[in-house]
Design a protein around this motif. Structure first.
Motif, PDB file in Angstrom:
ATOM      1  N   ILE A 174       0.836  -1.201   0.000  1.00  0.00           N
ATOM      2  CA  ILE A 174       0.000   0.000   0.000  1.00  0.00           C
ATOM      3  C   ILE A 174       0.870   1.250   0.000  1.00  0.00           C
ATOM      4  N   MET A 175       1.940   1.222   0.836  1.00  0.00           N
ATOM      5  CA  MET A 175       2.812   2.392   0.898  1.00  0.00           C
ATOM      6  C   MET A 175       3.580   2.588  -0.402  1.00  0.00           C
ATOM      7  N   ALA A 180      -3.334   4.550  -0.412  1.00  0.00           N
ATOM      8  CA  ALA A 180      -4.107   5.013   0.746  1.00  0.00           C
ATOM      9  C   ALA A 180      -4.282   6.523   0.745  1.00  0.00           C
ATOM     10  N   GLY A 181      -3.967   7.176  -0.373  1.00  0.00           N
ATOM     11  CA  GLY A 181      -4.145   8.624  -0.450  1.00  0.00           C
ATOM     12  C   GLY A 181      -2.874   9.371  -0.118  1.00  0.00           C
ATOM     13  N   ASP A 182      -3.035  10.653   0.238  1.00  0.00           N
ATOM     14  CA  ASP A 182      -1.875  11.524   0.453  1.00  0.00           C
ATOM     15  C   ASP A 182      -1.691  11.935   1.909  1.00  0.00           C
ATOM     16  N   ASP A 183      -2.500  11.398   2.796  1.00  0.00           N
ATOM     17  CA  ASP A 183      -2.395  11.791   4.215  1.00  0.00           C
ATOM     18  C   ASP A 183      -1.219  11.055   4.863  1.00  0.00           C
ATOM     19  N   PRO A 184      -0.160  11.777   5.278  1.00  0.00           N
ATOM     20  CA  PRO A 184       0.998  11.114   5.904  1.00  0.00           C
ATOM     21  C   PRO A 184       0.638  10.349   7.173  1.00  0.00           C
ATOM     22  N   ALA A 185      -0.389  10.811   7.891  1.00  0.00           N
ATOM     23  CA  ALA A 185      -0.764  10.139   9.137  1.00  0.00           C
ATOM     24  C   ALA A 185      -1.212   8.701   8.885  1.00  0.00           C
ATOM     25  N   VAL A 186      -1.853   8.481   7.736  1.00  0.00           N
ATOM     26  CA  VAL A 186      -2.293   7.127   7.395  1.00  0.00           C
ATOM     27  C   VAL A 186      -1.086   6.207   7.226  1.00  0.00           C
ATOM     28  N   TYR A 187      -0.061   6.725   6.559  1.00  0.00           N
ATOM     29  CA  TYR A 187       1.131   5.898   6.338  1.00  0.00           C
ATOM     30  C   TYR A 187       1.944   5.740   7.622  1.00  0.00           C
ATOM     31  N   ASP A 188       1.941   6.763   8.470  1.00  0.00           N
ATOM     32  CA  ASP A 188       2.602   6.621   9.779  1.00  0.00           C
ATOM     33  C   ASP A 188       1.948   5.508  10.591  1.00  0.00           C
ATOM     34  N   HIS A 189       0.611   5.445  10.511  1.00  0.00           N
ATOM     35  CA  HIS A 189      -0.112   4.385  11.223  1.00  0.00           C
ATOM     36  C   HIS A 189       0.297   3.008  10.685  1.00  0.00           C
TER      37      HIS A 189
END
Length: 394
Positions: A174-175, A180-189
């Motif tokens: 996904i990364m 998962a879009g452009d929100d960095p918080a989603v990838y941090d999670h």
């Protein structure tokens, strides 16, 4: 009591009946296997009839005369394949020569008995052969059992690693693809979830290394005076941050000190597993209470939680390698399933044990008893399955 089948092959009827008579009431004990052996004797008067008897009902032991009408005893031995054929053969002959002995040995003969022989000499030869045969079979059984245990172990290990590896692989894809879009918080999670999975696999590996070192006897055990109250306080301090995240209160009730002779690392493994499990399987806002007690002979560690608890059927499954209680309440709780097995095996190394009392939705209490002056040479006890099952960590 086990019965071994003996086939005596000789063209002299007196010899055959004499052997049958000498072994009819003969019994021997095998202390190594805690068993008693009896013997059922059948007869054959030629090599050809011996082969027919073997084909019909394969004996365990073969008393085989060298000189026979028709095919010789060596011919019979070659046809049945010696020890590789599963029959232990004792050659009986009045015409033994070095050449005959060498040939018979090459074809699988186990022993020789020269004619004439006394009933006691016969029983002594049978005793020796039967003991060899039974120990050989026990070794094969244990080897097969070990192979099966190893297969099961690898299967369970592969299963335990499959889920976290799959999860990490999914997050990485996904990364990589930015799906998962452009929100960095989603990838941090996602990164945090990968690290949690990696921590679980790392702990499993360390647990297995402890298992291997302790069960193989390669772990050096250094017995010194150990204060269980000090170790319990340190364990509570270790798991306080995790407990605070879920508002779980940690309490210690202990006289100071509670001294035992122990390997410090082993005592830490017991306490850390108990406290870790009590936090892990507790409810938010719950309580973990660690209570220590001791008398002249033994010390006890009781860890009570106010967590999800277990049914009686579930508690019966505990204390075996890789066993985890799986239900709707535990499906999101990570663990290797090795911690409680560790606790039991280590407790038994100290002449003690572990027991559990649990009520669903109320909580559980695990109590470990340890001899205060145990010896580092105490043998590891087998678990309920009869196999050593020492592990470390849950």
């Amino acid at each position: 009591m086990q019965t071994l089948r003996v086939l005596v092959v000789d063209d002299e009827m007196g010899m055959r009946t004499g052997v049958q008579r000498a072994l009819r009431a003969f019994r021997m004990r095998l202390p190594d296997l805690d068993d008693e052996i009896a013997f059922d004797v059948t007869q054959a008067d030629s090599g050809e009839s011996a082969l027919a008897a073997i084909a019909a009902d394969r004996p365990d032991l073969l008393l085989l005369d060298h000189k026979l009408p028709g095919m010789s005893g060596l011919d019979v031995l070659e046809r049945i394949g010696g020890e590789d054929g599963g029959i232990l053969t004792i050659m009986i002959t009045a015409y033994a020569s070095l050449e005959t002995a060498v040939t018979a040995t090459k074809r699988g003969a186990y022993d020789f008995l020269a004619k004439p022989f006394t009933p006691e000499e016969l029983r002594q030869a049978i005793r020796k052969a039967a003991r060899h045969l039974m120990l050989q079979r026990e070794a094969l059984r244990l080897a097969e059992e070990k192979r099966q245990v190893r297969f099961q172990f690898i299967s369970v290990l592969a299963h335990e690693l499959k889920a976290p590896i799959g999860a990490i692989d999914g997050y990485l894809r996904i990364m990589r693809d930015k799906t998962a879009g452009d929100d960095p918080a989603v990838y941090d999670h996602m990164i945090d979830r990968c690290r949690i999975r990696l921590d679980g696999m790392r702990k499993l590996i360390f647990d297995l290394l402890d298992l291997t070192r302790i069960e193989s006897g390669q772990k050096q055990r250094q017995f010194v005076p150990v204060d269980l109250a000090e170790l319990a306080a340190a364990s509570i301090e270790t798991y306080t941050p995790e407990a605070q995240e879920r508002s779980i209160a940690l309490q210690l009730h202990a006289p100071a000190p509670v001294l035992i002779d122990a390997d410090r690392n082993e005592a830490e493994i017991i306490l850390n597993n108990l406290v870790s499990n009590a936090v892990k399987y507790n409810r938010d806002g719950g309580t973990v209470t660690v209570t220590l007690a001791a008398d002249d002979e033994a010390a006890s560690v009781a860890v009570r939680d106010t967590g999800i608890g277990m049914t009686a059927q579930e508690t019966e499954k505990l204390f075996t390698d890789f066993v985890r209680i799986k239900n709707a309440k535990t499906k999101n709780i990570l663990g290797s399933g090795l911690g409680l097995s560790t606790i039991r095996k280590l407790a038994r190394l100290y002449g003690g044990d572990v027991r559990v009392q649990s009520t669903p939705d109320v909580g559980s209490t695990f109590t470990v008893t340890l001899r205060r002056h145990a010896s580092p040479d105490i043998a590891i006890h087998d678990d309920a399955t009869g196999h050593p099952a020492l592990a470390a960590g849950d």
